[in-house]
Scaffold this active site. Structure first.
Site, PDB file in Angstrom:
ATOM      1  N   SER A 185       0.788  -1.227   0.000  1.00  0.00           N
ATOM      2  CA  SER A 185       0.000   0.000   0.000  1.00  0.00           C
ATOM      3  C   SER A 185       0.815   1.270   0.000  1.00  0.00           C
ATOM      4  CB  SER A 185      -0.938   0.015   1.213  1.00  0.00           C
ATOM      5  OG  SER A 185      -0.195  -0.013   2.429  1.00  0.00           O
ATOM      6  N   HIS A 213      -5.270  -4.480  -1.760  1.00  0.00           N
ATOM      7  CA  HIS A 213      -5.069  -3.475  -2.808  1.00  0.00           C
ATOM      8  C   HIS A 213      -4.986  -4.078  -4.198  1.00  0.00           C
ATOM      9  CE1 HIS A 213      -4.394   0.097  -0.240  1.00  0.00           C
ATOM     10  NE2 HIS A 213      -3.996  -0.811   0.639  1.00  0.00           N
ATOM     11  N   LYS A 244     -11.746  -0.833  -0.621  1.00  0.00           N
ATOM     12  CA  LYS A 244     -11.017  -0.341  -1.788  1.00  0.00           C
ATOM     13  C   LYS A 244     -11.886  -0.534  -3.035  1.00  0.00           C
ATOM     14  CE  LYS A 244      -7.518  -0.122   1.120  1.00  0.00           C
ATOM     15  NZ  LYS A 244      -7.867   0.529   2.351  1.00  0.00           N
TER      16      LYS A 244
END
Length: 406
Positions: A185, A213, A244
């Site tokens: 990240s 992610h 996300k």
């Protein structure tokens, strides 16, 4: 000494930021207009730091599903699933996630942070060994502390160092569990999963991949790096988040491991946390359906990420090692990072500042996260603002801002 005096140096730093009119850890959004724009301090601002990868927070079907679920089932569950029971929608989401990943079992947590806490602490306890990539997210480290396993760090993205560590543990009793991430990240780099999977097989360890992610970003169907690398069979557990690509709040784990349901009664973060409300579950289900049905979102996202990465690289910024939806410019100091961030915000661009100890190698980062909802013109506008601010602060040569990053 007062209880909170130990934080006096940090409090002083925060006061300095407030006095300078720029605290990147406390930015009030007056109004959110879309996945890519908001009103901040009375100014329309381009959002380039929200992790809204597929831009689904304003998707009509996602919003409709959330509203309908609140009307039908109320606003909250008011307790944990152990105490208050599971709603049908909880089970449907777990089944949908398991189906998406082609796994037998799915398990939903109230946050992505708790997913790592709950899975890691339950899989490895006293007498076991956790092997963590040195750049692991805070939730991974916290999950390791909660479970009382012996923790061994290996060098970031180094299969050789992982193998060396496992070799030294070969005669030690207890299970060996490796934790890595799909996309990291802070710098946006990916893990060498094929090599890690080979090491895992050689030493008879288990592998957990955090795809927080990389879900919706990588892989032929958006399942993440394990799919893209072709090692899904070696990933004993996939962990991820809804905050996300799935435009909500919550976390999950999927696995083929027999007996996985026992984790519901040995995972304290699962047992003792209120379960997700019906609206959040319904929105996540709808977002997952959109992820599966609209591969063009993933294509748009990665095109935007490459456009931003190339544009900033052409300006002369030092970036992470590869393009991804996380694009971080390495700043010469925390002070430079704060100054750059504040100047960008004043110019109408919202990004993130990331500092040690949250960052690898003590780096000060100006971190951007790209969305499929960004238009190419918005990406180019962001690049030009980076150019203007960089030149104004003396961090870039006096060259014209780029009109486009093709």
């Amino acid at each position: 000494m007062a209880l909170l005096d130990k934080y006096a140096p940090l409090a002083a730093q925060y006061r300095q930021l407030e006095e300078a009119g720029a605290n990147p850890f406390n930015v009030p959004f007056d109004d959110v207009l879309s996945p890519t724009e908001a009103i901040i301090a009375g100014r329309q601002t381009l959002l380039l730091g929200t992790n809204n990868y597929l831009g689904l927070t304003y998707d009509p079907l996602v919003i409709e599903a959330a509203n309908a679920a609140s009307t039908a089932a109320g606003t909250g569950t008011t307790g944990s699933r152990i105490a208050n029971g599971s709603y049908g929608s909880h089970k449907r989401l777990e089944e949908a996630l398991a189906d998406f990943y082609g796994r037998k079992h799915g398990m939903v947590f109230s946050t992505g942070y708790q997913a790592n806490l709950g899975i890691i602490s339950a899989l490895a306890g006293k007498g076991d060994h956790l092997l963590l990539d040195a750049d692991s997210h805070a939730s991974i480290y916290d999950g390791a502390r909660l479970g009382y396993a012996q923790v061994t760090r290996f060098r970031h993205n180094s299969p050789d160092d992982l193998a060396n560590r496992l070799r030294r543990l070969a005669d030690e009793p207890g299970d060996k569990v490796i934790i890595v991430e799909g996309i990291y990240s802070m710098l946006g780099d990916t893990a060498p999963l094929r090599e890690f999977a080979a090491v895992k097989r050689e030493y008879g360890a288990y592998l957990v991949v955090d795809e927080a992610h990389s879900l919706g970003v990588l892989g032929a169907t958006g399942r993440g790096l394990a799919e893209q690398a072709g090692i899904e069979a070696d990933a004993d557990f996939i962990v991820g988040t809804f905050s996300k690509s799935l435009a909500g709040v919550g976390g999950f784990a999927v696995t083929d491991m027999e007996g996985a349901d026992i984790l519901r009664v040995v995972s304290r973060p699962y047992m003792f946390t209120a379960s997700l409300p019906p609206a959040n579950i319904a929105a996540t289900l709808a977002a997952l359906q959109q992820l599966r049905a609209r591969p063009e979102l993933r294509a748009d996202l990665n095109a935007n990420a490459a456009r931003l990465y190339r544009g900033l690289a052409q300006l002369g910024f030092t970036l992470g090692p590869e393009p991804s939806p996380v694009v971080s410019a390495i700043m010469p100091s925390p002070e430079a990072a704060f100054g750059f961030w504040a100047a960008l915000l004043k110019a109408g661009l919202y990004t993130n500042v990331s500092l040690p100890p949250a960052t690898p190698k003590g780096l000060a980062l100006l971190r951007s996260s790209v969305s499929a909802a960004h238009s190419p013109a918005q990406i180019d506008h962001a690049i030009n603002l980076f150019a203007d601010v960089g030149k104004g602060l003396g961090l870039l040569p006096e060259t014209p801002a780029l009109a486009a990053a093709k």
